[in-house]
Design a protein around this motif. Structure first.
Motif, PDB file in Angstrom:
ATOM      1  N   ILE A 100       0.859  -1.184   0.000  1.00  0.00           N
ATOM      2  CA  ILE A 100       0.000   0.000   0.000  1.00  0.00           C
ATOM      3  C   ILE A 100       0.895   1.234   0.000  1.00  0.00           C
ATOM      4  O   ILE A 100       1.797   1.352   0.824  1.00  0.00           O
ATOM      5  CB  ILE A 100      -0.930   0.017   1.234  1.00  0.00           C
ATOM      6  N   ARG A 101       0.629   2.119  -0.938  1.00  0.00           N
ATOM      7  CA  ARG A 101       1.375   3.371  -1.028  1.00  0.00           C
ATOM      8  C   ARG A 101       0.446   4.521  -0.622  1.00  0.00           C
ATOM      9  O   ARG A 101      -0.670   4.624  -1.132  1.00  0.00           O
ATOM     10  CB  ARG A 101       1.883   3.590  -2.440  1.00  0.00           C
ATOM     11  N   PHE A 102       0.933   5.328   0.273  1.00  0.00           N
ATOM     12  CA  PHE A 102       0.195   6.497   0.741  1.00  0.00           C
ATOM     13  C   PHE A 102       0.751   7.726   0.030  1.00  0.00           C
ATOM     14  O   PHE A 102       1.963   7.951   0.023  1.00  0.00           O
ATOM     15  CB  PHE A 102       0.335   6.659   2.257  1.00  0.00           C
ATOM     16  N   GLN A 103      -0.116   8.506  -0.583  1.00  0.00           N
ATOM     17  CA  GLN A 103       0.305   9.753  -1.227  1.00  0.00           C
ATOM     18  C   GLN A 103       0.646  10.783  -0.147  1.00  0.00           C
ATOM     19  O   GLN A 103       0.241  10.633   1.009  1.00  0.00           O
ATOM     20  CB  GLN A 103      -0.809  10.284  -2.135  1.00  0.00           C
ATOM     21  N   ALA A 104       1.357  11.827  -0.524  1.00  0.00           N
ATOM     22  CA  ALA A 104       1.726  12.882   0.423  1.00  0.00           C
ATOM     23  C   ALA A 104       0.473  13.417   1.114  1.00  0.00           C
ATOM     24  O   ALA A 104      -0.516  13.740   0.462  1.00  0.00           O
ATOM     25  CB  ALA A 104       2.459  14.003  -0.301  1.00  0.00           C
TER      26      ALA A 104
END
Length: 187
Positions: free
Chosen positions: A126-130
């Motif tokens: 899972i990648r979290f955006q800024a």
């Protein structure tokens, strides 16, 4: 396609002269119910706590299985073929480091209340955006093959169970009834 799909296709090809496309394009009403699909209560959420201390400021990455849906099909004497959808939510708490995290969840086919027939663990990154602290998504697993002894064996004899792979400490935290949900501390 995940490995369940490969196993299902192989089982279909080995069990008759019809092609896979023939079997899937000639639907017939199911002769019985689909296996129950659910998330285990003790494993449907994961909370990473810095130093194991239960406090909001120590919450790292979190995850929760929000809903489980399944459809299935019977094809003569062949295994039951089920598709599974998991609605999942992931969070990044105050102690989380980085903008991505790898979670692991499992899918297990069981003989209802007796034994695990097969279990597979799936990693999900899972990648979290800024500035983002939550991510919601739906994971799909197609063609889970559920073996039957005879054509009369019903899906009611089986379950499809899901959950996160947990450490003993995370499991104890879940069993204690304490919670930090994905949206903890948010409006």
């Amino acid at each position: 396609m995940r490995s369940f799909a490969i196993l299902a296709a192989a089982a279909l090809l080995l069990n008759g002269c019809q092609t896979v496309s023939d079997v899937f394009t000639e639907p017939q009403p199911n002769i019985g119910p689909c296996p129950t699909a659910l998330s285990l209560y003790d494993a449907h959420r994961i909370v990473e706590l810095e130093d194991g201390i239960v406090a909001y400021d120590n919450v790292g990455f979190t995850g929760e299985i929000l809903a489980v849906r399944s459809l299935c099909n019977y094809y003569g004497e062949r295994p039951i073929i089920a598709n599974l959808e998991l609605d999942m939510a992931f969070g990044r708490g105050p102690a989380a480091e980085g903008d991505s995290h790898v979670y692991e969840y499992f899918v297990a086919v069981t003989r209802r209340d007796i034994a695990v027939i097969e279990k597979q663990v799936f990693p999900i990154t899972i990648r979290f955006q800024a500035g983002e602290d939550r991510v919601y998504l739906t994971e799909t697993i197609e063609a889970i093959s559920i073996p039957r002894a005879t054509a009369e064996t019903s899906g009611v004899n089986f379950e499809i169970l899901t959950g996160f792979e947990l450490t003993p400490e995370q499991l104890a935290f879940n069993r204690s009834g304490q919670r930090f949900r994905v949206s903890a501390g948010q409006d």
